[in-house]
Design a protein around this motif. Structure first.
Motif, PDB file in Angstrom:
ATOM      1  N   UNK A  18      56.657 -54.382 -90.674  1.00 29.93           N
ATOM      2  CA  UNK A  18      57.155 -55.977 -91.161  1.00 29.93           C
ATOM      3  C   UNK A  18      56.603 -56.225 -92.202  1.00 29.93           C
ATOM      4  N   UNK A  19      54.841 -56.680 -92.501  1.00 28.47           N
ATOM      5  CA  UNK A  19      54.000 -57.052 -93.128  1.00 28.47           C
ATOM      6  C   UNK A  19      53.929 -56.170 -94.217  1.00 28.47           C
ATOM      7  N   UNK A  20      54.218 -54.758 -94.055  1.00 29.67           N
ATOM      8  CA  UNK A  20      54.772 -54.116 -95.541  1.00 29.67           C
ATOM      9  C   UNK A  20      55.539 -54.450 -96.038  1.00 29.67           C
ATOM     10  N   UNK A  21      56.925 -54.244 -94.952  1.00 27.31           N
ATOM     11  CA  UNK A  21      58.518 -55.217 -96.325  1.00 27.31           C
ATOM     12  C   UNK A  21      58.762 -56.711 -96.784  1.00 27.31           C
ATOM     13  N   UNK A  22      57.689 -57.437 -96.166  1.00 26.34           N
ATOM     14  CA  UNK A  22      57.628 -58.524 -96.064  1.00 26.34           C
ATOM     15  C   UNK A  22      56.286 -58.911 -97.318  1.00 26.34           C
ATOM     16  N   UNK A  23      54.978 -58.313 -96.889  1.00 26.32           N
ATOM     17  CA  UNK A  23      54.116 -58.916 -98.507  1.00 26.32           C
ATOM     18  C   UNK A  23      53.930 -57.855 -98.516  1.00 26.32           C
ATOM     19  N   UNK A  24      54.297 -56.533 -98.294  1.00 26.21           N
ATOM     20  CA  UNK A  24      53.781 -55.324 -99.495  1.00 26.21           C
ATOM     21  C   UNK A  24      52.722 -55.215 -99.439  1.00 26.21           C
ATOM     22  N   UNK A  25      52.071 -55.628 -98.180  1.00 26.23           N
ATOM     23  CA  UNK A  25      50.781 -55.059 -98.025  1.00 26.23           C
ATOM     24  C   UNK A  25      49.838 -54.067 -96.601  1.00 26.23           C
ATOM     25  N   UNK A  26      49.313 -52.997 -96.772  1.00 22.27           N
ATOM     26  CA  UNK A  26      49.203 -51.985 -95.771  1.00 22.27           C
ATOM     27  C   UNK A  26      48.249 -52.521 -95.091  1.00 22.27           C
ATOM     28  N   UNK A  27      48.662 -53.117 -93.413  1.00 20.21           N
ATOM     29  CA  UNK A  27      47.974 -53.150 -92.544  1.00 20.21           C
ATOM     30  C   UNK A  27      47.343 -52.625 -91.492  1.00 20.21           C
ATOM     31  N   UNK A  28      45.820 -52.837 -90.719  1.00 24.24           N
ATOM     32  CA  UNK A  28      45.733 -52.204 -89.206  1.00 24.24           C
ATOM     33  C   UNK A  28      46.731 -53.101 -88.195  1.00 24.24           C
ATOM     34  N   UNK A  29      46.868 -53.133 -86.737  1.00 22.30           N
ATOM     35  CA  UNK A  29      46.932 -55.007 -86.353  1.00 22.30           C
ATOM     36  C   UNK A  29      46.359 -53.809 -85.287  1.00 22.30           C
ATOM     37  N   UNK A  30      45.415 -54.775 -84.609  1.00 24.45           N
ATOM     38  CA  UNK A  30      44.749 -54.800 -83.514  1.00 24.45           C
ATOM     39  C   UNK A  30      44.791 -55.781 -82.178  1.00 24.45           C
ATOM     40  N   UNK A  31      44.357 -55.064 -80.690  1.00 25.57           N
ATOM     41  CA  UNK A  31      44.260 -57.105 -79.775  1.00 25.57           C
ATOM     42  C   UNK A  31      43.086 -56.752 -80.549  1.00 25.57           C
ATOM     43  N   UNK A  32      42.657 -58.591 -80.771  1.00 20.51           N
ATOM     44  CA  UNK A  32      41.208 -58.735 -80.586  1.00 20.51           C
ATOM     45  C   UNK A  32      40.732 -59.120 -79.465  1.00 20.51           C
ATOM     46  N   UNK A  33      39.427 -58.036 -79.869  1.00 17.64           N
ATOM     47  CA  UNK A  33      39.151 -57.907 -78.533  1.00 17.64           C
ATOM     48  C   UNK A  33      38.729 -59.167 -77.094  1.00 17.64           C
ATOM     49  N   UNK A  34      38.363 -59.944 -77.646  1.00 16.40           N
ATOM     50  CA  UNK A  34      38.255 -61.410 -76.473  1.00 16.40           C
ATOM     51  C   UNK A  34      39.106 -61.769 -75.912  1.00 16.40           C
ATOM     52  N   UNK A  35      40.600 -62.548 -77.122  1.00 21.29           N
ATOM     53  CA  UNK A  35      41.632 -63.014 -76.976  1.00 21.29           C
ATOM     54  C   UNK A  35      42.602 -62.101 -77.083  1.00 21.29           C
TER      55      UNK A  35
END
Lengths: 255, 345
Positions: free
Chosen positions: A230-247
């Motif tokens: 979704x972020x690639x489509x909308x913002x045109x950026x390549x990202x990794x999505x991980x879970x926040x280690x604490x939250x």
């Protein structure tokens, strides 16, 4: 609390919003994300009555927004604009006190509320200063305190709309501001906040709307909406999505 | 926040200055009266039981000439200052002036029309001339302001920026009209026209005070009711709307009060500039921008400043008299420049 039903907004010849359906619920923080020109501010304008939809309608507590008049509306709905053009040397407490204009709660109660709202916006140390002598970030926090004071202490039935409240703030105050927003939501206020920082949105919002070219690209919890695709489509950026280690909320890392 | 003056100190000093200005305005002139006599004559005119021997001359001068003139000065100054506050609020700019919405230039056009066309018809009837002149000036001011307001409206909203530009255009147009009438005027008419354009408190009479008093009461009672809405308007129009202010109604009231107030002031005393700009500005520096203080303070300070200006106009070249518009411009324009330079630093 606040509902947009099939809202279309046209500005000049450009269709800036198309078929927007969304609801703000009591006690929830809804984040609006999207690139420049996606229609975020137009959406806020339509939700607060500054822009009239060409199609569809906006309802507050089941009643069309246009039916709400003056002070009654201001007691239920507060709006924080992106920039303010105040050019007169009011003191900080006078600016925050303007939030109490639609109320008739008396000078003493107003003074208490002004202090609490300033405290919530982490601006209590600005008490007594002239607004014109403040920095951009300090002004932004004073205006946050003003809209908090307008709805103070926050209750079910009230709605708060914020247009990029963290744009001029340092990292600490980005968090204190959104913390204050969460707290007023906990007391029942329905909140919509436009943000640019994906990680702030992931951490503080219950629900996120991803706008793309005037349409809702995705709606749902941060986990559901903030996906690499979704972020690639909308913002045109390549990202990794991980879970926040604490939250545990999604943590977005640019590749 | 520390202001220069606490509200109580401010109103106390403004009140004292106001009384002092009235006293001086009653006492000084081509025939200077002893201050005590002036006070006694003034009190007698108010109906106080004071022995009247030896006061006949003082009572005559004060009652017939200086009291109406002083009252005219107080009213004109007050309403110009209040209108200045209203315009600076409407345009959200501390350097705005009541002239911006075209009321003064419209009034000048109306007056020129009355003076020149009147003389074209072989002179206005002697008894009616001042009234006709005032009426034309008042209607001219109201008419041009109504047009400026109308031009600023679009889709049910009034654009302040459009009003500002329309005001500039119509001021130029009215100026051309005045120029045309000036060109058509003969020598005697030209003189009347010129002096009217410079403003004067001369020719005050009780009969002519009543319409002005009525207008000043309306403006002075109406604007303070909207003081908090005016404060909110300074945040911005949409911000004020979100605070529950009926912004379109407020703007209409501000324009209407200004047109009414300045129109009546110009009709009574000609064009007197800078009071509406300088007084609110000065007071804002002293007590801050809160309209709940600013409006009543302007009411007092406007009258005081105009009376002092009138004293200068009367005494500087006595027994001749300088048009008061020249005095206010000589005080006001340098002050305005001072503000510009100070704001830049």
């Amino acid at each position: 609390m606040l509902q947009a039903q099939g809202v279309h907004v046209r500005r000049g010849s450009k269709q800036v919003l198309q078929a927007i359906d969304l609801s703000l619920h009591a006690g929830q923080v809804l984040g609006v994300l999207g690139p420049n020109g996606a229609g975020k501010s137009s959406l806020l304008g339509a939700l607060c009555g500054e822009l009239t939809p060409n199609q569809g309608q906006v309802l507050m507590q089941g009643l069309a927004l246009a039916q709400w008049q003056g002070a009654a509306r201001a007691r239920a709905l507060a709006v924080l604009p992106q920039v303010s053009s105040l050019d007169f040397s009011f003191s900080v407490e006078e600016v925050v006190g303007m939030g109490r204009l639609p109320h008739a709660s008396g000078v003493q109660r107003d003074a208490e509320i002004i202090e609490q709202a300033l405290y919530a916006a982490d601006a209590q140390h600005l008490l007594g200063r002239s607004y014109l002598a403040l920095s951009g970030g300090e002004r932004q926090r004073v205006h946050l305190a003003r809209v908090l004071a307008q709805l103070w202490p926050g209750a079910e039935g009230s709605v708060l709309l914020l247009d990029e409240p963290t744009s001029a703030l340092d990292p600490l105050h980005q968090h204190t501001t959104l913390q204050a927003v969460r707290e007023i939501a906990q007391r029942g206020t329905a909140v919509l906040v436009i943000l640019h920082d994906l990680n702030l949105a992931a951490r503080y919002c219950d629900c996120i709307v991803l706008l793309h070219e005037g349409r809702c690209h995705a709606t749902g919890s941060p986990q559901q909406v903030l996906t690499p695709q979704a972020l690639k489509t909308v913002f045109g950026i390549e990202v990794l999505v991980q879970a926040h280690p604490e939250r545990g909320h999604p943590l977005i890392i640019a590749r | 926040m520390k202001r220069l003056l606490a509200p109580r100190t401010l109103f106390l000093s403004l009140g004292l200055l106001w009384l002092l200005a009235i006293w001086l305005s009653l006492a000084l002139g081509p025939v200077s009266l002893p201050f005590v006599d002036t006070l006694r004559a003034g009190l007698r005119l108010l109906g106080a039981p004071i022995a009247g021997q030896g006061l006949e001359q003082a009572e005559l001068i004060v009652g017939q000439i200086r009291l109406p003139r002083t009252l005219l000065g107080l009213l004109v100054g007050a309403v110009l200052a209040l209108s200045g506050v209203a315009m600076q609020g409407l345009f959200r700019n501390p350097l705005a002036d009541p002239g911006l919405v075209g009321v003064a230039s419209g009034a000048a056009l109306g007056a020129a029309l009355a003076i020149v066309l009147g003389s074209g018809f072989g002179g206005l009837p002697e008894a009616l001339a001042p009234y006709l002149l005032s009426l034309c000036a008042f209607l001219g001011g109201l008419g041009v302001t109504a047009l400026v307001y109308r031009l600023g409206r679009h889709n049910g909203r009034t654009s302040v920026a459009t009003m500002l530009l329309a005001g500039i255009a119509l001021t130029a147009l009215a100026g051309a009209g005045v120029g045309l009438f000036t060109y058509l005027a003969d020598d005697a008419t030209l003189r009347t026209l010129t002096f009217w354009n410079l403003g004067s408190l001369n020719g005050a009479s009780y009969q002519r005070l009543w319409p002005l008093l009525l207008v000043v009461c309306v403006v002075a009672l109406w604007l303070p009711r909207r003081a908090q809405a005016l404060n909110a308007l300074l945040l911005g129009e949409s911000e004020a709307r979100h605070l529950g202010v009926e912004v379109e109604t407020l703007k209409r009231e501000l324009v209407f009060c200004t047109a009414l107030g300045v129109g009546a002031a110009v009709a009574a005393a000609g064009l007197i500039g800078f009071i509406g700009l300088v007084v609110p500005h000065l007071l804002r520096m002293l007590v801050g921008p809160d309209h709940r203080l600013l409006l009543p303070a302007s009411l007092l300070a406007g009258g005081t400043l105009l009376l002092f200006a009138d004293l200068v106009a009367r005494l500087l070249l006595a027994p001749a008299e300088l048009p008061i518009g020249i005095v206010t411009a000589f005080i006001g324009a340098p002050f305005f420049l001072f503000l510009l330079i100070k704001g830049r630093g």
